[in-house]
Scaffold this active site. Structure first.
Site, short mmCIF file in Angstrom:
data_model
loop_
_atom_site.label_atom_id
_atom_site.label_comp_id
_atom_site.label_asym_id
_atom_site.label_seq_id
_atom_site.Cartn_x
_atom_site.Cartn_y
_atom_site.Cartn_z
N ASP A 10 21.10 13.54 -33.12
CA ASP A 10 21.64 14.65 -32.33
C ASP A 10 23.00 14.20 -31.81
O ASP A 10 23.38 13.03 -31.96
CB ASP A 10 20.69 14.97 -31.15
CG ASP A 10 21.22 16.09 -30.28
OD1 ASP A 10 21.66 17.11 -30.84
OD2 ASP A 10 21.22 15.96 -29.05
N TYR A 42 28.83 18.86 -29.42
CA TYR A 42 29.18 19.35 -30.75
C TYR A 42 29.42 20.88 -30.73
O TYR A 42 30.07 21.43 -31.59
CB TYR A 42 28.03 19.10 -31.73
CG TYR A 42 27.93 17.72 -32.34
CD1 TYR A 42 28.70 16.65 -31.88
CD2 TYR A 42 27.05 17.50 -33.40
CE1 TYR A 42 28.56 15.39 -32.46
CE2 TYR A 42 26.92 16.24 -33.98
CZ TYR A 42 27.67 15.19 -33.51
OH TYR A 42 27.54 13.96 -34.10
N GLY A 43 28.79 21.53 -29.74
CA GLY A 43 28.57 22.98 -29.80
C GLY A 43 29.76 23.89 -29.92
O GLY A 43 29.63 25.01 -30.41
N THR A 75 22.83 22.69 -33.60
CA THR A 75 24.20 22.94 -34.07
C THR A 75 24.40 22.41 -35.49
O THR A 75 24.99 23.09 -36.33
CB THR A 75 25.20 22.29 -33.09
OG1 THR A 75 24.90 22.76 -31.77
CG2 THR A 75 26.62 22.62 -33.44
N GLU A 152 24.00 16.59 -20.16
CA GLU A 152 24.50 15.23 -20.45
C GLU A 152 24.95 14.53 -19.17
O GLU A 152 24.97 13.31 -19.10
CB GLU A 152 25.65 15.28 -21.46
CG GLU A 152 25.22 15.62 -22.88
CD GLU A 152 24.52 14.46 -23.61
OE1 GLU A 152 24.84 13.29 -23.35
OE2 GLU A 152 23.62 14.74 -24.44
N CYS A 186 18.87 25.16 -28.98
CA CYS A 186 19.61 23.89 -28.87
C CYS A 186 18.63 22.87 -28.30
O CYS A 186 17.92 23.16 -27.33
CB CYS A 186 20.79 24.07 -27.93
SG CYS A 186 21.56 22.53 -27.41
N THR A 187 18.59 21.69 -28.90
CA THR A 187 17.56 20.72 -28.49
C THR A 187 17.81 20.11 -27.11
O THR A 187 16.96 19.42 -26.58
CB THR A 187 17.44 19.59 -29.54
OG1 THR A 187 18.73 19.03 -29.76
CG2 THR A 187 16.88 20.13 -30.84
N1 DGL Z 1 21.56 19.39 -29.03
C1 DGL Z 1 22.44 19.98 -29.97
C2 DGL Z 1 21.95 21.31 -30.44
O1 DGL Z 1 20.77 21.40 -30.61
C3 DGL Z 1 23.92 19.81 -29.75
C4 DGL Z 1 24.51 20.33 -28.52
C5 DGL Z 1 25.95 19.99 -28.39
O2 DGL Z 1 26.31 18.83 -28.62
O3 DGL Z 1 26.73 20.89 -28.06
O4 DGL Z 1 22.67 22.24 -30.70
#
Ligand code: DGL
Length: 271
Positions: A10, A42-43, A75, A152, A186-187
């Site tokens: 992730d 990442y989002g 994501t 985070e 989103c996890t």
């Molecule tokens: N936990 C990730 C998801 O499931 C990424 C979230 C992120 O980094 O923005 O989308």
């Protein structure tokens, strides 16, 4: 029987929601976890950047001899799963399809909400999958871009006025649409379960992407004869691309176990 570990990744802490489920439903398996903490979140990033990051994450994990990979990231699953599966000769499981299947089993009024990162909502992947599995379902998708940075930064506990205010602002309009099921696409979001439930109320069932994909992984390992010796206790190793200290603290609280191995830092740019 296959004793090799499973790779899980992730952008940061979010994938730990899948690790927690894996530790419960596949306690005998060894896990190698990578959280790309130097580049989280990442989002909001483009498809091209996400694919570049995802390829590096997979390349790092494949420096171990793995039997399968779980993309514990909505994501990456919504934007890069097909390409990663095409490029790699081992089973790779994403979160979208198993989560959608569960949501459709749970909903009674066929009104399903889905919250996730901007990139996941932009991809349309959850919506398309839900509609493919049930053309009659009504889907409401909503990006919640502030959730990941807050999680985070450890702002996920009930009573934290910042996260509670943000959650109300995002979710009250969604609640008003009459959905009875909400996909946490989103996890990172299951870390906010109490806060999200408090806004949505008991009549809305939450479905967590990390948990459902862990069940899917279990089915896949079984179908392919890849389970390990079920009498053993598996171990988990953690790698991150930035300071391990903060990750370890939150990870051990969240997983409710002391990490046997401390998290190690790697340079993801080398992959
Ligand atoms: N936990 C990730 C998801 O499931 C990424 C979230 C992120 O980094 O923005 O989308």
């Amino acid at each position: 029987m296959d004793m090799r570990p499973i790779g899980v990744f992730d952008s940061g802490l979010g994938g730990l929601t899948a690790v927690r489920s894996l530790r419960q439903i596949l306690p005998e398996e060894d896990l190698i976890y990578f959280g790309d903490t130097a580049r989280v979140p990442y989002g909001g990033r483009s498809k091209e950047t996400l694919l570049k990051y995802a390829r590096q994450d997979v390349r790092f994990l494949r420096s171990f001899d793995l039997k399968a990979i779980l993309i514990a990231c909505g994501t990456v699953s919504t934007t890069s799963l097909d390409t990663l599966q095409r490029e790699n000769d081992l089973p790779i499981v994403g979160v979208v399809e198993p989560t959608c299947r569960r949501a459709l089993l749970v909903t009674k009024n066929k009104k399903v909400g889905m919250i996730a990162t901007l990139a996941s909502v932009r991809s349309g992947a959850y919506e398309a999958t839900l509609r493919r599995l049930d053309p009659e379902v009504e889907v409401q998708c909503l990006p919640c871009p502030l959730f990941v940075p807050l999680v985070e930064n450890g702002r996920f506990r009930p009573g934290d006025v910042v996260i509670e205010t943000v959650a109300r602002e995002y979710l009250e309009p969604l609640k008003a649409t009459g959905i009875d099921t909400l996909i946490l696409g989103c996890t990172h979001y299951p870390l906010l379960t109490d806060i999200i439930s408090a806004v949505m109320g008991p009549e809305v069932t939450l479905v967590s992407a990390g948990e459902e994909s862990a069940f899917e992984l279990k089915r896949m390992l079984k179908a392919n004869g890849l389970r390990t010796d079920e009498s053993r206790r598996g171990e988990a190793e953690f790698y991150v691309s930035d300071r391990p200290e903060d990750f370890e603290r939150i990870a051990s609280v969240f997983l409710q176990e002391d990490l046997r191995h401390t998290a190690r830092r790697i340079d993801i740019d080398q992959y």
